[in-house]
Design a protein around this motif. Structure first.
Motif, PDB file in Angstrom:
ATOM      1  N   GLU A   3      26.869  22.062  19.323  1.00 34.46           N
ATOM      2  CA  GLU A   3      26.102  20.861  19.626  1.00 34.46           C
ATOM      3  C   GLU A   3      24.670  21.236  19.959  1.00 34.46           C
ATOM      4  O   GLU A   3      24.418  22.233  20.624  1.00 34.46           O
ATOM      5  N   MET A   4      23.741  20.460  19.440  1.00 36.05           N
ATOM      6  CA  MET A   4      22.313  20.670  19.690  1.00 36.05           C
ATOM      7  C   MET A   4      21.692  19.332  20.053  1.00 36.05           C
ATOM      8  O   MET A   4      22.110  18.303  19.542  1.00 36.05           O
ATOM      9  N   LYS A   5      20.688  19.390  20.891  1.00 35.15           N
ATOM     10  CA  LYS A   5      19.856  18.215  21.144  1.00 35.15           C
ATOM     11  C   LYS A   5      18.422  18.626  20.887  1.00 35.15           C
ATOM     12  O   LYS A   5      17.995  19.696  21.327  1.00 35.15           O
ATOM     13  N   VAL A   6      17.701  17.798  20.156  1.00 35.13           N
ATOM     14  CA  VAL A   6      16.283  18.061  19.928  1.00 35.13           C
ATOM     15  C   VAL A   6      15.496  16.793  20.254  1.00 35.13           C
ATOM     16  O   VAL A   6      16.023  15.687  20.130  1.00 35.13           O
ATOM     17  N   PRO A   7      14.241  16.952  20.675  1.00 34.03           N
ATOM     18  CA  PRO A   7      13.418  15.765  20.867  1.00 34.03           C
ATOM     19  C   PRO A   7      13.310  14.993  19.549  1.00 34.03           C
ATOM     20  O   PRO A   7      13.305  15.599  18.474  1.00 34.03           O
ATOM     21  N   ALA A   8      13.245  13.682  19.642  1.00 31.85           N
ATOM     22  CA  ALA A   8      13.149  12.838  18.439  1.00 31.85           C
ATOM     23  C   ALA A   8      11.722  12.890  17.903  1.00 31.85           C
ATOM     24  O   ALA A   8      10.977  11.913  17.960  1.00 31.85           O
ATOM     25  N   LYS A   9      11.352  14.055  17.407  1.00 31.82           N
ATOM     26  CA  LYS A   9      10.018  14.284  16.847  1.00 31.82           C
ATOM     27  C   LYS A   9      10.164  15.020  15.525  1.00 31.82           C
ATOM     28  O   LYS A   9      11.005  15.916  15.397  1.00 31.82           O
TER      29      LYS A   9
ATOM     30  N   VAL B  21      17.612  13.393  19.621  1.00 32.68           N
ATOM     31  CA  VAL B  21      18.599  13.317  18.554  1.00 32.68           C
ATOM     32  C   VAL B  21      19.662  14.349  18.902  1.00 32.68           C
ATOM     33  O   VAL B  21      19.344  15.499  19.204  1.00 32.68           O
ATOM     34  N   THR B  22      20.914  13.907  18.906  1.00 30.59           N
ATOM     35  CA  THR B  22      22.022  14.813  19.203  1.00 30.59           C
ATOM     36  C   THR B  22      22.717  15.151  17.898  1.00 30.59           C
ATOM     37  O   THR B  22      22.992  14.267  17.085  1.00 30.59           O
ATOM     38  N   LEU B  23      22.977  16.453  17.699  1.00 34.19           N
ATOM     39  CA  LEU B  23      23.617  16.925  16.473  1.00 34.19           C
ATOM     40  C   LEU B  23      24.891  17.657  16.830  1.00 34.19           C
ATOM     41  O   LEU B  23      24.920  18.422  17.799  1.00 34.19           O
TER      42      LEU B  23
END
Length: 157
Positions: free
Chosen positions: A8-14, A65-67
């Protein structure tokens, strides 16, 4: 129950983080043994899903955004969600439906979606848009070649 690894990864919605995710999924798919062409398809599909989330999910506010990557023996499942929180994989899969090409794209998200492209590149695409949008994309690892005298070229496992 089928065994799998879950990343699981989370990245800023950019937009500038799309490349980071593309590199990550490329590494995972390469380790699994996907072909160069399949890895390129996966990278384009995940880029489309993230770009949609970045473009449409958050107006001026900062978002994430969660992946989720489900790494199975025979396939790679990728979830892209435009709302925070962690995935409970079983709950997401129980509450998700197939992407129907007859659905109006506007019903899913105002401004459209790269779903047609994602659907072309991946083997299976499912959507949940109850709270935000979750896209679940599946790419199978192996295609079994069938003999030339058979009328089928290839089949999925």
């Amino acid at each position: 129950m089928e065994k799998f690894d879950f990343i699981e990864m989370k990245v800023p919605a950019k937009a500038e983080y799309v490349g980071v995710v593309r590199l990550s999924i490329s590494g995972v798919a390469n380790r699994m043994g996907f072909s160069y062409e399949d890895i390129e398809d996966i990278k384009v599909a995940i880029s489309e899903a993230i770009t949609n989330a970045v473009t449409h999910a958050y107006d001026e506010e900062e978002g994430e955004v969660t992946l989720g990557f489900g790494v199975y023996e025979d396939r790679l499942e990728i979830m892209v969600a435009d709302h925070g929180g962690s995935f409970k994989l079983k709950e997401v899969k129980d509450d998700i439906g197939p992407y129907e090409t007859t659905e109006s794209v506007e019903n899913l998200r105002e401004g459209g979606f790269g779903l047609f492209l994602i659907d072309t590149l991946m083997d299976k695409v499912q959507i949940n848009n109850n709270s935000g949008v979750i896209v679940l994309m599946t790419k199978y690892l192996n295609e079994i070649e069938v003999g030339l005298d058979d009328n089928q070229i290839s089949t999925r496992q």
